[in-house]
Design an enzyme around this catalytic site. Structure first.
Site, short mmCIF file in Angstrom:
data_model
loop_
_atom_site.label_atom_id
_atom_site.label_comp_id
_atom_site.label_asym_id
_atom_site.label_seq_id
_atom_site.Cartn_x
_atom_site.Cartn_y
_atom_site.Cartn_z
N GLU A 138 0.80 -1.24 0.00
CA GLU A 138 0.00 0.00 0.00
C GLU A 138 0.83 1.28 0.00
O GLU A 138 0.58 2.20 0.79
CB GLU A 138 -0.97 -0.02 1.20
CG GLU A 138 -1.87 -1.25 1.21
CD GLU A 138 -2.89 -1.28 2.34
OE1 GLU A 138 -2.80 -0.45 3.26
OE2 GLU A 138 -3.79 -2.14 2.29
N ASP A 192 -0.99 -3.78 -3.45
CA ASP A 192 -1.85 -2.63 -3.13
C ASP A 192 -3.32 -2.95 -3.37
O ASP A 192 -3.65 -3.96 -3.97
CB ASP A 192 -1.44 -1.39 -3.94
CG ASP A 192 -1.54 -0.10 -3.12
OD1 ASP A 192 -2.54 0.07 -2.38
OD2 ASP A 192 -0.62 0.73 -3.22
N GLU A 256 -5.46 -10.91 -1.89
CA GLU A 256 -6.34 -10.82 -0.71
C GLU A 256 -7.82 -10.84 -1.12
O GLU A 256 -8.64 -10.11 -0.57
CB GLU A 256 -6.05 -9.53 0.07
CG GLU A 256 -4.62 -9.38 0.51
CD GLU A 256 -4.33 -8.13 1.33
OE1 GLU A 256 -5.27 -7.49 1.81
OE2 GLU A 256 -3.14 -7.81 1.49
#
Ligand code: XIL
Length: 347
Positions: A138, A192, A256
């Protein structure tokens, strides 16, 4: 459970098929452990390999949990995705403060030295055991450019432009170089969220990775977290976003994945009906059709869901307090959902 097919055999032919877990899934008697070993061949720690868990105090590394994970993965022939070496969140504050006076910020030299020690101590210990590292997580700001103080990160502001070439991404370049030095064979990922909608964020990522690659930075793949919803983004946009990254000559990973049943943060809790779950199954199927296609082309090498079953999703209470979600492949009783069946038996 015995007569249901294995997810990994059905979809994981061209990429690793992973799940995020907490430590309890490493207990053999735990039912989550059985789901994990039956259906997946890659594991990500949900929290216990983050910076605050690995080095809560300067120089005091915590190895017990990750050592257990490594043993478990070896015993069950699974890969580990190390998450994550550098992040602005779940990082202890000591990294950013003067070692002699916690009211003052650390200098560039201090923070760089700490970053190098953190990365190399961990990557060296798990050399050849952790297959893939989310080296940085991120680092792109939602508002454009690199995340900075205004977007809650101290990394860029303290380290900044080290070599004086007018570019502020040096800490990212160095993080990758340190990781590569410690394990030349690990797959190194820049990870990200929010890029799959093919908006500014993926364009910023592409610009950054292009620049870093031109300087010889050892980046192997871009990780798309993909916390998406049943309602969007459109798979056409997701494909376009992936293709922009692939055009740089690096792989894409899904790191994710979860598919929320909500379309916005303001929605109140909804009942989890059969109809809703069926609709979610179609959504999972269209996403995996795309992953499979990219897997066959050899440009997608890893897909991870962020949790084993709905009972452990991080989206309960997030971002709406008290709201329960149902974004994963198994339900709260660990029973296979329509989304699971859509992946293993699409007919
Ligand atoms: C989440 C965990 O799942 C939660 O348990 C924790 O409270 C916060 O972090 N992006 C990431 C993950 O890269 O590390 C986050 O994991 C979810 C968003």
């Amino acid at each position: 459970e015995k007569d249901i097919p294995n997810l990994v055999d059905m979809v994981g032919q061209n990429y690793a098929m992973g799940a995020a877990i907490n430590q309890s899934a490493l207990d053999a008697e735990n039912q989550h452990s059985q789901l994990l070993t039956k259906h997946f061949n890659s594991i990500t720690a949900d929290n216990f390999m983050k910076m605050d868990a690995m080095q809560p105090k300067e120089g005091e590394f915590v190895w017990s949990e990750t050592d257990r994970l490594v043993k478990f993965a070896e015993a069950n022939d699974m890969e580990i995705r190390g998450h994550t070496l550098l992040w602005h969140s779940q990082v202890p504050n000591w990294f950013f403060t003067d070692p002699n006076d916690a009211s003052k910020p650390a200098t560039r030299e201090q923070l760089l030295a700490r970053m190098k020690t953190h990365i190399q101590t961990i990557v060296t210990r798990y050399k050849g055991k952790v297959h893939t590292w989310d080296v940085v997580n991120e680092v792109i700001s939602d508002g454009g450019g690199l995340r900075n103080e205004a977007s809650n990160s101290k990394w860029r502001d303290i380290i900044g432009d080290v070599d004086g070439d007018g570019d502020d991404s040096d800490y990212i370049e160095l993080a990758f170089r340190y990781a590569r030095e410690a394990d030349p064979d690990a797959v190194l990922v820049i990870n990200d969220y929010g890029m799959e909608g093919n908006g500014n964020k993926v364009n910023d990522m592409v610009k950054l990775v292009e620049k870093l690659l031109a300087k010889g930075t050892p980046i192997d793949a871009v990780g798309f977290q993909m916390h998406v919803s049943m309602y969007g983004p459109d798979v056409k946009l997701i494909r376009e976003a992936f293709e922009k990254v692939i055009a740089l000559g690096v792989n894409v990973q899904v790191t994710e994945l979860d598919v929320s049943i909500y379309s916005s943060n303001s929605e109140l809790e909804m009942p989890v009906t059969d109809e809703l779950m069926l609709q979610q199954a179609y959504r999972y199927r269209e996403l995996f059709d795309l992953f499979d296609e990219l897997g066959k082309r050899g440009v997608m090498d890893s897909v991870t869901v962020w949790g084993l079953a709905d009972d452990g999703t991080w989206l309960d209470n997030h971002p709406v307090k008290g709201r329960k979600d149902a974004p994963l492949l198994f339900d709260r009783k660990l029973k296979a959902k329509p989304a699971f069946w859509a992946l293993v038996d699409p007919t």
